[in-house]
Write an enzyme that holds these catalytic residues in place. Sequence first.
Site, PDB file in Angstrom:
ATOM      1  N   ARG A  23      35.867  50.341  32.083  1.00  0.00           N
ATOM      2  CA  ARG A  23      35.091  50.546  33.285  1.00  0.00           C
ATOM      3  C   ARG A  23      33.846  51.009  33.036  1.00  0.00           C
ATOM      4  NH1 ARG A  23      38.599  51.472  37.820  1.00  0.00           N
ATOM      5  NH2 ARG A  23      40.459  50.145  37.449  1.00  0.00           N
ATOM      6  N   ARG A  27      30.670  52.492  38.955  1.00  0.00           N
ATOM      7  CA  ARG A  27      30.175  53.085  39.980  1.00  0.00           C
ATOM      8  C   ARG A  27      29.263  54.516  39.477  1.00  0.00           C
ATOM      9  NH1 ARG A  27      35.083  54.061  43.746  1.00  0.00           N
ATOM     10  NH2 ARG A  27      36.209  53.884  41.924  1.00  0.00           N
ATOM     11  N   ARG A  36      25.625  46.989  44.298  1.00  0.00           N
ATOM     12  CA  ARG A  36      26.739  46.872  45.401  1.00  0.00           C
ATOM     13  C   ARG A  36      26.514  47.081  46.631  1.00  0.00           C
ATOM     14  NH1 ARG A  36      30.377  46.934  46.966  1.00  0.00           N
ATOM     15  NH2 ARG A  36      32.085  48.376  46.627  1.00  0.00           N
ATOM     16  N   ASP A  72      38.187  41.932  38.042  1.00  0.00           N
ATOM     17  CA  ASP A  72      39.403  42.802  38.456  1.00  0.00           C
ATOM     18  C   ASP A  72      40.561  42.146  37.882  1.00  0.00           C
ATOM     19  OD1 ASP A  72      39.882  45.571  39.768  1.00  0.00           O
ATOM     20  OD2 ASP A  72      41.436  44.130  40.275  1.00  0.00           O
ATOM     21  N   TYR A 144      51.220  45.797  41.972  1.00  0.00           N
ATOM     22  CA  TYR A 144      50.356  45.604  42.977  1.00  0.00           C
ATOM     23  C   TYR A 144      50.913  44.755  44.065  1.00  0.00           C
ATOM     24  CZ  TYR A 144      46.806  48.535  40.964  1.00  0.00           C
ATOM     25  OH  TYR A 144      45.798  49.506  40.381  1.00  0.00           O
TER      26      TYR A 144
HETATM   27  O1  CP3 Z   1      33.719  47.846  33.380  1.00  0.00           O
HETATM   28  C1  CP3 Z   1      34.976  47.200  33.134  1.00  0.00           C
HETATM   29  O2  CP3 Z   1      35.928  47.717  32.616  1.00  0.00           O
HETATM   30  C2  CP3 Z   1      35.060  45.887  33.765  1.00  0.00           C
HETATM   31  C3  CP3 Z   1      35.571  45.749  34.992  1.00  0.00           C
HETATM   32  C4  CP3 Z   1      36.920  46.002  35.570  1.00  0.00           C
HETATM   33  C5  CP3 Z   1      37.164  46.649  36.866  1.00  0.00           C
HETATM   34  N1  CP3 Z   1      38.406  46.603  37.074  1.00  0.00           N
HETATM   35  C6  CP3 Z   1      36.133  46.667  37.823  1.00  0.00           C
HETATM   36  C7  CP3 Z   1      36.401  47.483  39.118  1.00  0.00           C
HETATM   37  C8  CP3 Z   1      38.387  46.112  34.955  1.00  0.00           C
HETATM   38  C9  CP3 Z   1      38.525  46.032  33.592  1.00  0.00           C
HETATM   39  C10 CP3 Z   1      39.116  46.488  35.739  1.00  0.00           C
HETATM   40  C11 CP3 Z   1      40.681  46.777  35.525  1.00  0.00           C
HETATM   41  C12 CP3 Z   1      41.526  47.275  36.542  1.00  0.00           C
HETATM   42  N2  CP3 Z   1      41.404  47.044  37.876  1.00  0.00           N
HETATM   43  C13 CP3 Z   1      42.400  47.966  36.285  1.00  0.00           C
HETATM   44  C14 CP3 Z   1      43.101  48.138  34.842  1.00  0.00           C
HETATM   45  C15 CP3 Z   1      42.441  49.519  34.206  1.00  0.00           C
HETATM   46  C16 CP3 Z   1      42.944  50.822  34.770  1.00  0.00           C
HETATM   47  O3  CP3 Z   1      42.295  51.596  35.549  1.00  0.00           O
HETATM   48  O4  CP3 Z   1      44.040  51.158  34.374  1.00  0.00           O
HETATM   49  C17 CP3 Z   1      43.265  48.268  37.338  1.00  0.00           C
HETATM   50  C18 CP3 Z   1      44.539  49.127  37.701  1.00  0.00           C
HETATM   51  C19 CP3 Z   1      42.494  47.715  38.704  1.00  0.00           C
HETATM   52  C20 CP3 Z   1      42.912  47.741  39.992  1.00  0.00           C
HETATM   53  C21 CP3 Z   1      41.660  48.395  40.660  1.00  0.00           C
HETATM   54  N3  CP3 Z   1      40.430  47.764  41.119  1.00  0.00           N
HETATM   55  C22 CP3 Z   1      41.799  49.963  41.348  1.00  0.00           C
HETATM   56  C23 CP3 Z   1      42.640  51.087  41.232  1.00  0.00           C
HETATM   57  C24 CP3 Z   1      40.288  50.014  41.780  1.00  0.00           C
HETATM   58  C25 CP3 Z   1      39.566  51.165  42.631  1.00  0.00           C
HETATM   59  C26 CP3 Z   1      39.506  52.553  41.684  1.00  0.00           C
HETATM   60  C27 CP3 Z   1      38.518  52.422  40.793  1.00  0.00           C
HETATM   61  O5  CP3 Z   1      38.748  52.757  39.731  1.00  0.00           O
HETATM   62  O6  CP3 Z   1      37.463  51.785  40.983  1.00  0.00           O
HETATM   63  C28 CP3 Z   1      39.798  48.784  41.551  1.00  0.00           C
HETATM   64  C29 CP3 Z   1      38.351  48.299  42.146  1.00  0.00           C
HETATM   65  C30 CP3 Z   1      37.384  48.223  40.997  1.00  0.00           C
HETATM   66  N4  CP3 Z   1      37.542  47.448  39.735  1.00  0.00           N
HETATM   67  C31 CP3 Z   1      35.891  48.796  40.925  1.00  0.00           C
HETATM   68  C32 CP3 Z   1      35.299  48.305  39.912  1.00  0.00           C
HETATM   69  C33 CP3 Z   1      34.074  48.565  39.118  1.00  0.00           C
HETATM   70  C34 CP3 Z   1      35.200  49.652  41.846  1.00  0.00           C
HETATM   71  C35 CP3 Z   1      34.775  48.690  42.867  1.00  0.00           C
HETATM   72  C36 CP3 Z   1      33.520  49.474  43.942  1.00  0.00           C
HETATM   73  O7  CP3 Z   1      34.085  50.167  44.776  1.00  0.00           O
HETATM   74  O8  CP3 Z   1      32.468  49.271  43.370  1.00  0.00           O
END
Ligand code: CP3
Length: 329
Positions: A23, A27, A36, A72, A144
């Site tokens: 990640r 944010r 964003r 994602d 999910y």
């Molecule tokens: O920087 C990176 O790692 C690349 C991008 C990336 C995102 N999601 C962007 C994202 C990656 C590799 C993911 C994987 C992901 N997504 C996982 C596996 C990793 C883990 O945490 O176990 C999971 C479970 C998700 C599902 C998901 N997507 C969640 C739970 C959330 C919200 C909570 C959070 O941590 O932000 C998202 C949304 C998401 N995916 C955001 C980002 C940057 C936030 C979006 C925003 O509001 O800007």
Amino acid sequence: MARPLVEALRRRPVVRRPVWIMRQAGRYLPEYRELRARHSFQDAVATPAVAAEITLQPIRRFDMDGAVIFADIMTPLEAMGVEMTFDPGPRLRPHTLAEVAALGPLDVGRVGFIAETIRRVRSDVPDETAVIGFAGAPLTLLAYLVEGGGSKDYMRLRGELRADPAAARAALSTLAAAMNTYLAMQIDAGADVVQLFDSWAGVLDRESFRDMAMPPAARALAGLEAPRIYFAPGCGHTLDIQPAVGAEGYGVDWRLPLAEAWARLGDVAIQGNVDPAILLADPDTIRKAVVALFAGSAGRDGHIVNLGHGIDRHTPPENVATFVEAVRA
Ligand code: CP3
């Protein structure tokens, strides 16, 4: 040219120990929040110029050894016809196992924007930086789909796995085939490494993990022509059996010391495992955690420095700089 992240996954000696952060594009970075404010999450992912820019933001700031593509784990499911929103995590209609099994094969033409983002990032990052593609592991995607979003203990998923294992296997096999196609497409487009995220497999007991999480993860990773990382957080109780998924490297969370996790995994590369909370502390605490991490990998090739889970959104960016500098020093 030799990319340290790729070399470490091959368990060869490296010129510098590779570091990146799960990640890392997100944010906690003000430049991410700024972008964003003008694009929804899904539009940003689907617009290669924007997604590539977000992917590059942490590379420019911290010169990480890996650039993980901004998308994602749910993105390819949208291309398979599953409708969802992000708030901030995925929200969708709960699906039955039969509905998941019947999802069409992944049409790679519908995720062409991911390939284009990868091509842009590969041409813009330094040669020694590895481009990291990724997918969600079948069990985690099924979690999910069945729940309709995130959940505290994934009771509905666990109930369905118990009630109808055959239907669960059919659903997982559809997802495994689609993710195998998706990862192969990312490697064709220029991803140097791929990671499979099994974020919720840790809710399963050891036997269910072996039975329901591992076989579809192995199918999703089979036959790919780039080094692979499998990451299942909260899975100290399954580390010794995980290598049967066939990846080169395994991500581990912060709950076990690195040396103990590595002893359980055996002769594979390892990625991790600093507690993300350390990056909320002071520079001295961060430096000490890096020293302790290196002590836990003494003398072994095949360590990729990372956190034990995604970076917390309240992390000060300067703490990430301190962390990367400590790794390089
Ligand atoms: O920087 C990176 O790692 C690349 C991008 C990336 C995102 N999601 C962007 C994202 C990656 C590799 C993911 C994987 C992901 N997504 C996982 C596996 C990793 C883990 O945490 O176990 C999971 C479970 C998700 C599902 C998901 N997507 C969640 C739970 C959330 C919200 C909570 C959070 O941590 O932000 C998202 C949304 C998401 N995916 C955001 C980002 C940057 C936030 C979006 C925003 O509001 O800007």
